[in-house]
Motif scaffolding. Structure first.
Motif, PDB file in Angstrom:
ATOM      1  N   ASP A 174      52.890  34.922 -30.264  1.00 54.32           N
ATOM      2  CA  ASP A 174      53.876  34.242 -29.414  1.00 54.32           C
ATOM      3  C   ASP A 174      54.270  32.895 -30.006  1.00 54.32           C
ATOM      4  O   ASP A 174      55.455  32.526 -30.000  1.00 54.32           O
ATOM      5  CB  ASP A 174      53.320  34.053 -28.000  1.00 54.32           C
ATOM      6  CG  ASP A 174      53.302  35.347 -27.200  1.00 54.32           C
ATOM      7  OD1 ASP A 174      54.262  36.136 -27.338  1.00 54.32           O
ATOM      8  OD2 ASP A 174      52.338  35.568 -26.441  1.00 54.32           O
ATOM      9  N   LEU A 211      56.599  33.371 -32.966  1.00 55.63           N
ATOM     10  CA  LEU A 211      57.966  33.661 -32.539  1.00 55.63           C
ATOM     11  C   LEU A 211      58.655  32.419 -31.985  1.00 55.63           C
ATOM     12  O   LEU A 211      59.875  32.271 -32.122  1.00 55.63           O
ATOM     13  CB  LEU A 211      57.960  34.782 -31.496  1.00 55.63           C
ATOM     14  CG  LEU A 211      57.548  36.163 -32.020  1.00 55.63           C
ATOM     15  CD1 LEU A 211      57.479  37.159 -30.878  1.00 55.63           C
ATOM     16  CD2 LEU A 211      58.512  36.646 -33.096  1.00 55.63           C
ATOM     17  N   ASP A 212      57.876  31.512 -31.387  1.00 54.65           N
ATOM     18  CA  ASP A 212      58.458  30.261 -30.895  1.00 54.65           C
ATOM     19  C   ASP A 212      58.979  29.397 -32.040  1.00 54.65           C
ATOM     20  O   ASP A 212      59.854  28.547 -31.845  1.00 54.65           O
ATOM     21  CB  ASP A 212      57.425  29.469 -30.093  1.00 54.65           C
ATOM     22  CG  ASP A 212      57.157  30.081 -28.726  1.00 54.65           C
ATOM     23  OD1 ASP A 212      57.987  30.885 -28.259  1.00 54.65           O
ATOM     24  OD2 ASP A 212      56.103  29.768 -28.129  1.00 54.65           O
ATOM     25  N   TYR A 261      62.303  32.160 -34.010  1.00 58.57           N
ATOM     26  CA  TYR A 261      63.644  32.299 -33.436  1.00 58.57           C
ATOM     27  C   TYR A 261      64.486  31.033 -33.588  1.00 58.57           C
ATOM     28  O   TYR A 261      65.640  31.099 -34.014  1.00 58.57           O
ATOM     29  CB  TYR A 261      63.561  32.745 -31.980  1.00 58.57           C
ATOM     30  CG  TYR A 261      63.370  34.247 -31.822  1.00 58.57           C
ATOM     31  CD1 TYR A 261      64.386  35.136 -32.146  1.00 58.57           C
ATOM     32  CD2 TYR A 261      62.172  34.776 -31.364  1.00 58.57           C
ATOM     33  CE1 TYR A 261      64.224  36.513 -32.005  1.00 58.57           C
ATOM     34  CE2 TYR A 261      61.989  36.143 -31.228  1.00 58.57           C
ATOM     35  CZ  TYR A 261      63.020  37.009 -31.558  1.00 58.57           C
ATOM     36  OH  TYR A 261      62.846  38.372 -31.428  1.00 58.57           O
ATOM     37  N   ASP A 318      67.051  36.313 -29.308  1.00 62.52           N
ATOM     38  CA  ASP A 318      65.890  35.745 -28.631  1.00 62.52           C
ATOM     39  C   ASP A 318      65.933  36.134 -27.155  1.00 62.52           C
ATOM     40  O   ASP A 318      66.265  35.342 -26.274  1.00 62.52           O
ATOM     41  CB  ASP A 318      65.882  34.222 -28.792  1.00 62.52           C
ATOM     42  CG  ASP A 318      64.571  33.609 -28.296  1.00 62.52           C
ATOM     43  OD1 ASP A 318      63.692  34.369 -27.841  1.00 62.52           O
ATOM     44  OD2 ASP A 318      64.432  32.380 -28.364  1.00 62.52           O
ATOM     45  N   SER A 352      63.786  41.838 -27.298  1.00 59.78           N
ATOM     46  CA  SER A 352      63.642  41.668 -28.743  1.00 59.78           C
ATOM     47  C   SER A 352      62.300  41.036 -29.083  1.00 59.78           C
ATOM     48  O   SER A 352      61.652  41.397 -30.070  1.00 59.78           O
ATOM     49  CB  SER A 352      64.776  40.804 -29.300  1.00 59.78           C
ATOM     50  OG  SER A 352      65.989  41.527 -29.347  1.00 59.78           O
ATOM     51  N   ARG A 353      61.876  40.078 -28.278  1.00 60.95           N
ATOM     52  CA  ARG A 353      60.571  39.452 -28.519  1.00 60.95           C
ATOM     53  C   ARG A 353      59.446  40.479 -28.388  1.00 60.95           C
ATOM     54  O   ARG A 353      58.498  40.480 -29.177  1.00 60.95           O
ATOM     55  CB  ARG A 353      60.340  38.297 -27.542  1.00 60.95           C
ATOM     56  CG  ARG A 353      60.977  36.986 -27.990  1.00 60.95           C
ATOM     57  CD  ARG A 353      60.645  35.869 -27.028  1.00 60.95           C
ATOM     58  NE  ARG A 353      61.070  34.580 -27.583  1.00 60.95           N
ATOM     59  CZ  ARG A 353      60.238  33.642 -27.995  1.00 60.95           C
ATOM     60  NH1 ARG A 353      58.927  33.832 -27.924  1.00 60.95           N
ATOM     61  NH2 ARG A 353      60.697  32.496 -28.475  1.00 60.95           N
ATOM     62  N   LYS A 413      57.019  41.302 -31.381  1.00 61.40           N
ATOM     63  CA  LYS A 413      55.582  41.103 -31.203  1.00 61.40           C
ATOM     64  C   LYS A 413      54.809  42.372 -31.558  1.00 61.40           C
ATOM     65  O   LYS A 413      53.772  42.317 -32.235  1.00 61.40           O
ATOM     66  CB  LYS A 413      55.300  40.687 -29.765  1.00 61.40           C
ATOM     67  CG  LYS A 413      53.851  40.296 -29.510  1.00 61.40           C
ATOM     68  CD  LYS A 413      53.693  39.682 -28.121  1.00 61.40           C
ATOM     69  CE  LYS A 413      52.244  39.267 -27.892  1.00 61.40           C
ATOM     70  NZ  LYS A 413      52.065  38.591 -26.582  1.00 61.40           N
TER      71      LYS A 413
END
Length: 226
Positions: A16, A19-20, A23, A39, A43-44, A48
């Motif tokens: 997580d 991804l933060d 994106y 985002d 999609s996340r 993941k």
């Protein structure tokens, strides 16, 4: 104000936070959309799942993270794929690249993204497959923390690894990252710019340079005689 950056290997608990960083780093970059979608929660979730699968798949997949010590915040990450030996596989052929599909975009977005992704994978087949190598698949730093040295820290790790294994190192350098990779010895093989237009006439652009750093051939040790 200087920051202390800590480099370590990322695991599933870090996805997580990765991804933060990812994106925002790729915002406005169509290549980011091609590989990770928009985002959105859907999609996340897909990203993941795919990152977790790559972490579990085998020792050749290594995800790194960079933490700012003072805040404990993750500010950057990267994905490395290491092939110390090359074993032929149906997964690494032009035919396999042609069959690539994605499930995190829909409609025209899916069609355009798949076309750009297939071309990307075909070029990997042409340049990288058939011999051992180290690949920097992705490097991303949160925009707030760019130019702090997080990218250099990770590239230095990869260059050292490639030297230790006596392997070439590859990267598809975006215009923003090209200077960094060139600084560490990667040379241009091919400049790529592809466009895929949507129904409204906006062009999706895939722009990068295929780059290779030649492997270290030998290691030399010198000892002073007493």
């Amino acid at each position: 104000m200087s920051s202390t950056l800590i480099l370590s290997r990322a695991d599933e608990a870090d996805i997580d936070s990765l991804l933060d960083c990812l994106y925002p780093a790729f915002r406005g970059n169509d290549l980011g959309t091609v590989f990770f979608g928009y985002d959105t929660p859907a999609s996340r979730a897909s990203a993941k799942e795919r990152i977790a699968a790559s972490m579990k798949k085998g020792g050749q997949n290594v995800w790194l993270k960079v933490i700012e010590q003072e805040t404990g915040k993750m500010i950057s990450g990267s994905w490395w794929i290491i092939y110390p030996n090359w074993v032929p596989s149906d997964d690494f052929t032009a035919n396999a690249a042609a069959k690539v599909t994605i499930d995190y975009l829909e409609g025209e977005d899916k069609i355009r993204a798949e076309a750009l992704l297939r071309d990307w994978m075909t070029r990997r087949t042409r340049y990288m497959y058939s011999h051992p190598h180290v690949l920097l698949a992705f490097l991303f730093t949160h925009p707030t923390y760019q130019k702090f040295g997080a990218g250099s820290l990770q590239v230095e790790w990869g260059v050292t690894l490639a030297n230790d294994l006596f392997l070439p190192w590859y990267v598809e350098g975006t215009p923003a990252g090209h200077h960094l990779y060139a600084k560490y010895g990667a040379k241009d093989l091919e400049r790529v710019r592809l466009e895929a237009s949507d129904p409204n006439g906006r062009a999706w652009i895939s722009e990068y340079t295929m780059m290779r750093r030649e492997p270290l051939k030998t290691a030399i040790s010198t000892k002073a005689r007493s």
